[in-house]
Structures are given as structure tokens and as C-alpha cells.
Design a protein around this motif. Sequence first.
Motif, mmCIF file in Angstrom:
data_model
loop_
_atom_site.group_PDB
_atom_site.id
_atom_site.type_symbol
_atom_site.label_atom_id
_atom_site.label_comp_id
_atom_site.label_asym_id
_atom_site.label_seq_id
_atom_site.Cartn_x
_atom_site.Cartn_y
_atom_site.Cartn_z
ATOM 1 N N GLN A 53 0.821 -1.199 0.000
ATOM 2 C CA GLN A 53 0.000 0.000 0.000
ATOM 3 C C GLN A 53 0.855 1.248 0.000
ATOM 4 O OE1 GLN A 53 -3.498 0.076 2.194
ATOM 5 N NE2 GLN A 53 -3.289 2.129 3.007
ATOM 6 N N ASN A 77 1.569 -5.513 3.208
ATOM 7 C CA ASN A 77 1.309 -4.735 4.426
ATOM 8 C C ASN A 77 -0.006 -5.163 5.076
ATOM 9 O OD1 ASN A 77 0.346 -3.209 1.908
ATOM 10 N ND2 ASN A 77 -0.898 -2.389 3.567
ATOM 11 N N VAL A 78 -0.359 -4.476 6.161
ATOM 12 C CA VAL A 78 -1.577 -4.833 6.901
ATOM 13 C C VAL A 78 -2.832 -4.237 6.258
ATOM 14 C CG1 VAL A 78 -2.699 -4.884 9.168
ATOM 15 C CG2 VAL A 78 -0.268 -4.463 9.054
ATOM 16 N N GLY A 79 -2.827 -2.914 6.052
ATOM 17 C CA GLY A 79 -4.051 -2.201 5.674
ATOM 18 C C GLY A 79 -4.517 -2.552 4.275
ATOM 19 N N TYR A 101 3.556 -8.478 10.380
ATOM 20 C CA TYR A 101 4.968 -8.579 9.964
ATOM 21 C C TYR A 101 5.880 -8.131 11.088
ATOM 22 C CZ TYR A 101 3.603 -3.838 8.561
ATOM 23 O OH TYR A 101 3.082 -2.565 8.533
ATOM 24 N N ARG A 235 -3.763 5.317 10.570
ATOM 25 C CA ARG A 235 -4.195 5.791 9.262
ATOM 26 C C ARG A 235 -4.549 7.266 9.343
ATOM 27 N NH1 ARG A 235 -1.844 2.353 7.391
ATOM 28 N NH2 ARG A 235 -2.481 0.664 6.016
ATOM 29 N N HIS A 297 5.399 7.917 7.555
ATOM 30 C CA HIS A 297 4.889 6.536 7.557
ATOM 31 C C HIS A 297 6.042 5.529 7.667
ATOM 32 C CE1 HIS A 297 0.931 4.391 6.405
ATOM 33 N NE2 HIS A 297 1.697 3.532 7.058
ATOM 34 N N PHE A 300 6.568 1.281 10.496
ATOM 35 C CA PHE A 300 6.704 -0.136 10.106
ATOM 36 C C PHE A 300 8.118 -0.475 9.636
ATOM 37 C CE2 PHE A 300 7.460 -0.707 5.563
ATOM 38 C CZ PHE A 300 7.457 0.620 5.147
HETATM 39 C C1 COI Z 1 0.559 -1.207 6.735
HETATM 40 O O1 COI Z 1 1.160 -2.252 6.939
HETATM 41 O O2 COI Z 1 -0.662 -1.198 6.471
HETATM 42 C C2 COI Z 1 1.291 0.053 6.763
HETATM 43 O O3 COI Z 1 0.716 1.053 7.091
HETATM 44 C C3 COI Z 1 2.716 0.069 6.304
HETATM 45 C C4 COI Z 1 2.946 0.644 4.948
HETATM 46 C C5 COI Z 1 3.969 -0.142 4.179
HETATM 47 C C6 COI Z 1 1.750 0.822 4.092
#
Ligand code: COI
Length: 332
Positions: A53, A77-79, A101, A235, A297, A300
Motif C-alpha cells: 500500500q 502490508n496490513v491495511g 509482519y 491511518r 509513515h 513499520f
Molecule cells: C501497513 O502495513 O498497512 C502500513 O501502514 C505500512 C505501509 C507499508 C503501508
Amino acid sequence: MKIIAYGIRDDEKPYLDKWSEENPDVEVASTGELLDDSTVDQAKGADGVVTYQQKPYTASVLDKLGSFGIKFLSLRNVGVDNIDAAAAKRNGIQVTNVPAYSPEAIAEFTVTQLMRLLRRTNTFDRKQANGDLRWAPDIADELNQMTVGVFATGRIGRAAMRIYKGFGAKVIAYDIYHNPELEKEGVYVDTPEELYAQSDVISLHAPATKENEHMINDKTIAQMKDGVFILNPARGALIDTDALIRGLDSGKIGGAALDTYENEVGIFNTDFGSFDKIPDERLKNLMKRENILVSPHIAFYTKRAARNMVYFAMDANKSLINTGKSDKLVEL
Ligand code: COI
């Protein structure tokens, strides 16, 4: 079987190469470019796509993947908030993410930024750069004397809670879903309003949904304690930036650490060459303030996380292609 991985950064490449060596049955293609209308054609002939993302996955990109017969999209990624869910569904595209992760990476960074806010390090750094080595008036607060309100107790929220407790803070939490272990500890309050009213620090760890867009707004800020610190490594959409600025101007908000920002797409992870050239006046307004820590950002962004993002997403994509199944499938 062929998988194409988009947006592969230099720090991810060695992990992708290693995964490829360990999975000789998979042809791995990769590009540093992100998946969008201008790059989607590179996926033709692949069975699956791996990406992450940083910009929205639009209907036109997903329709193109569908037209190439690609049914498997794995995010590193997570989102999953930037995927056009309707377009993924109509093209029969299954999506996986990497839910864990390194929750600790994000939690550790969040607390780091909180400590910087509490100890006024940004102010001292700026003063020192001008030769001013005085103490006053920048006296600090201590985390062990504070109540931290954690909004959302998923993996990241829980990892952050462990650290806050280690510092001796009182920790309370709000979530629609109650974690059984935390429930036993009695940390949950019943409403967000209670969380806002009792917390010196609000630590946001919720995914972005339609329901929680701008959950931090003029009304909810008014429900918070005077001088509250707000942390958002989750977010950007959770915070109404204009309301945040009003809260800072009035002194209601004592400080904030923003690792996400509602207009970050195309801005974060970009080199504009100078501060003045950053094309977002509200962001620059925030960045100029001593009690605001903006970071692009990066919560992570650790070696462990980069490795796991590549490995878990590639594994998930391969599993989908081979079996149609993965324990990392997401409901869109
Ligand atoms: C996620 O893992 O959703 C993050 O916000 C990290 C980023 C690489 C989009």
C-alpha cells in the motif's frame, strides 16, 4: 507459476532474491515501480501479483488484472483500505495481507515519538541548533504519571500497551472487540467518550473504515483532557487535520505524533528537495510546530518487518495460486 512483485525497494530486494532461491518452482519477476495504470501491463502472463500500500488500487488497475486472468493479489502490508473492493470482487480477485509482519516495530516507534513529545526533545534540538542550551521553560512530563488510552486492541495496539505498561503508565483501552486476556485485566472502557475523558495520551491503532473516518474531530477533541497528546501511527483518515490544527492553536492539544496523514499519498516517501517544495500547506503548518512530530509513515520500516512483508506475502500468493487458499485472505 509466475509471480510479479511491484514496488520492490532496495531494502526488500535481498529478501525477495532469497525467497526466490528457496522457491525454485516459482518464476519471480519484480519491479521497483508501484502498481498503477502505467505499470499494470507488466503483470500480463503472471499468475499472481504481490504489492504494497502506497497508493490506491483503483478499479481500472483491478479490471486490467482481471482481464489478464489474474485472480490473486497479495499485499505486503496490513491495511487494505486502499483497494477498490467492488472492483476486486467483480473481477474475482482474492486479496491477502500480512497482518503481523512486526506489530512491535510500529509499537516501538509510537512510544519513541511519545517519549520525544513528553521530554520536549524537538524543542531542545531546535534550541541547541541555535546555541541555546537553557532548560526553561521546556520542562517535561513523565509517562509513568500518565493514563494512556489505546484505541483498538489488535496486535499493534496490544504491543504498544505492553510497552506503556513497562513504563509504568496506567493503560486503558477501547475496542468493539474485546481481547479475552485484556478483558480479564479490566482495561476496557465502554465508550470512546470515556477513553477521551480519562486519557492524557491517546494512542490510535485502528484500521481505516467508513465508520471511523475523522473520528478525531472538533467534537471528540472537546471531550479530551486539556493538553492531551495524540499519537497516530495507524491511518491518516482517522484524524480531521483541520480540527487537529484548531486544537493545537487553542492549546487544547498538547502535542501529536503523526506517522500517517490524510493526504500522504504522493507526499510521504518522496524527496521534494527542500521543505518549501513540499506541496501541502497544512502538512507544513504541522511540521513547523515544536509539539508536532511528523514522520513519513516509517513506524513499520525495520529490517525484520521488511523481511516478513516479503516472505509472508510471497508465501500467501504462492499458496493461493497452488491451492486457492491462504490463512491471510481478507474480507473486502
Ligand atoms: C501497513 O502495513 O498497512 C502500513 O501502514 C505500512 C505501509 C507499508 C503501508
